[in-house]
Design an enzyme around this catalytic site. Sequence first.
Site, short mmCIF file in Angstrom:
data_model
loop_
_atom_site.label_atom_id
_atom_site.label_comp_id
_atom_site.label_asym_id
_atom_site.label_seq_id
_atom_site.Cartn_x
_atom_site.Cartn_y
_atom_site.Cartn_z
CG HIS A 110 -2.06 -1.00 1.09
ND1 HIS A 110 -2.46 -1.57 -0.10
CD2 HIS A 110 -2.87 -1.53 2.06
CE1 HIS A 110 -3.46 -2.40 0.12
NE2 HIS A 110 -3.73 -2.41 1.42
CG HIS A 184 -8.03 -0.21 2.21
ND1 HIS A 184 -8.69 -0.85 3.23
CD2 HIS A 184 -7.03 -1.03 1.83
CE1 HIS A 184 -8.10 -2.01 3.47
NE2 HIS A 184 -7.09 -2.15 2.63
CD GLU A 323 -8.63 -3.28 -0.56
OE1 GLU A 323 -7.49 -2.84 -0.81
OE2 GLU A 323 -8.83 -4.21 0.24
#
Length: 377
Positions: A110, A184, A323
């Site tokens: 991420h 997210h 996502e």
Amino acid sequence: MPSVPRVVRSRFGVLPDGTEVERVTLQAADGLEARIITYGASLQALLVPDAAGHRDDIVLGHDTFEGYLARRQFFGATVGRYANRIAGGRFVLDGAEVQLAANNGPNALHGGPEGFDRRNWRIVAIEDGDHPAVTLAYTSADGEEGYPGTLDVEVTWRVAGPMELSLEMTARTDRLTIVNLTNHSFFNLSGARSGRDILDHRLTVAADHFVAIDAGAIPLPQPPSAVDGTPFDFRAGVEIGARIRNDHPQLRVGRGYDHNFCLGPAGAEPRFAARLVAPASGRVLELFTNQPGLQVYSGNFLDGTTAGKGGRLYRQSDAICLEPHAWPDTPNRPDFPTARLAPGEIYRHTTSYRFTHAIQGAIGTQSEVDSPRGSGR
């Protein structure tokens, strides 16, 4: 008579250096309300009426800014420069090895330790009227977290209809790089404070294949696996909890669902990707995206140590993340859809969240749950 403003801008918190964190509230005529904070360009709250007209916040997060600052859990955040994982935190780009900051064992996750979710974005535009919107921007410097190229990113949240929230992300670079952005948000269509988990939510995913992973959540060195005959077959709509405890090796390695579903090639226009139905509230979420993959994460690592909205402790399966983004570890997998972005090109990510209600007494039926409206299929 002047129209009622549907955009409210306010202070949400303050960073340790004194920088103000703002919140922009976007309101639709029929009760949908989205609250976006500049920290992480995050969806802090999303209020949606249920089948009886009662509004609830349906995303996990915190009531105050201190919770977001205290612990990184990506609640509602914009994730980048690369969402999901890159094996070993390294890849080769046109013959040059790129070393990223590793923050998930040996892997990059991420965007690294200080990804886009940990940055305070700038508000560059606000639109009022029937389709209120806010645009936030962030400039990621060349070499930030190891990524090459200066990247200029904009994220626009918009009330696109009475019960629709859209998200558009764009990015431009001055040097060859990789880009993979997502949102997210953790959804619970029964309500973030309802006390119910999402195991009774019925999920449909328009994917024939998923990406199998190893113990580090890195794709196995094989083509995507067929969902047919596995607990990963959500094509016809299945309760999330129906097979999550099955003794399947991929459910064991992921501690539940934490996998990329293969939607097909990236395109200019969004297409139907998933549907989520909550029997308790009657809320239906339909997700449309132009991205090639959808990461489905069943909240496996929510462990009761975080107090969220209303002081509720978040536990496993209290929410689900849907996502849309590129497949994991794409820079190391030439057989996967590319995430490269060159100077002069524009990265575009479009996702729409459309809300409806299940017909009374028909939740879970074939006609209401499994026939995508407006999907073009």
